[in-house]
Design an enzyme around this catalytic site. Sequence first.
Site, PDB file in Angstrom:
ATOM      1  N   LYS A 111       0.826  -1.211   0.000  1.00  0.00           N
ATOM      2  CA  LYS A 111       0.000   0.000   0.000  1.00  0.00           C
ATOM      3  C   LYS A 111       0.856   1.255   0.000  1.00  0.00           C
ATOM      4  O   LYS A 111       0.601   2.207  -0.760  1.00  0.00           O
ATOM      5  CB  LYS A 111      -0.930   0.017   1.208  1.00  0.00           C
ATOM      6  CG  LYS A 111      -1.998   1.092   1.126  1.00  0.00           C
ATOM      7  CD  LYS A 111      -2.494   1.533   2.477  1.00  0.00           C
ATOM      8  CE  LYS A 111      -1.556   2.546   3.110  1.00  0.00           C
ATOM      9  NZ  LYS A 111      -2.097   3.164   4.327  1.00  0.00           N
TER      10      LYS A 111
ATOM     11  N   ASP B 169      -6.707   1.245   1.587  1.00  0.00           N
ATOM     12  CA  ASP B 169      -6.563   1.271   3.035  1.00  0.00           C
ATOM     13  C   ASP B 169      -7.849   0.749   3.669  1.00  0.00           C
ATOM     14  O   ASP B 169      -8.738   0.235   2.987  1.00  0.00           O
ATOM     15  CB  ASP B 169      -6.228   2.686   3.519  1.00  0.00           C
ATOM     16  CG  ASP B 169      -7.404   3.642   3.424  1.00  0.00           C
ATOM     17  OD1 ASP B 169      -8.439   3.284   2.808  1.00  0.00           O
ATOM     18  OD2 ASP B 169      -7.305   4.756   3.969  1.00  0.00           O
TER      19      ASP B 169
END
Length: 217
Positions: free
Chosen positions: A121, A139
């Site tokens: 991420k 997220d």
Amino acid sequence: MIKQERVGYILKRLGELYPRPPIPLDHADAFTLLVAVLLSAQCTDVRVNQVTPALFQLGRTPAALAAAPLEKIEAIVRPCGLGPQKAKAIKMLSGMLLAEHQGQVPASLEALERLPGVGHKTAQVVMAQAFGVPSFPVDTHIHRLAQRWVLTTGKSVLQTERDLKRLFPEESWNRLHLQIIYYGREHCTARGCDGTVCEICRTCFPERQKSLRTRRA
């Protein structure tokens, strides 16, 4: 509303609400963004933005943070949680950038993911926001909303990422991931919306409200 209609509505409404969504982490360049995103793991963006001025006063380049005492880095980043791990990662990745990338943040997802403390991420955020490469960092907000809006059945953020990339046009990814984050924080929160409260949920899933009213009757 069928899935493709929902996709179109979500794109349109988020574009109206957040036409130019700002990057929520304060930064000046790719390196300071990388460090800020690393610190944001299990921490709020607000807290990270409170911590990074002191950290970047200590050093705002790989050379400066690689040379900074580890204990000073840790003392500064401790309020972000996981202080020892994050401080060590910052110092080590700074040294690796010097040794392997001439002190520059690489514009490569694979190279970024090899840096200490940099997961998938974090690497995707840097690719999207520092280099403009189409990416869809997922997220907890995005994962939650994608499931709530029935855009994915994925149990992992990686599956959610794949599903969202398949549904939305590539040119929207970098902007859309920020738009969903802001919407999830401001409107479709984990506790404030149960899938029937916020505008997108009410519009896309009116049957949920009918079901809720039936159960209450």
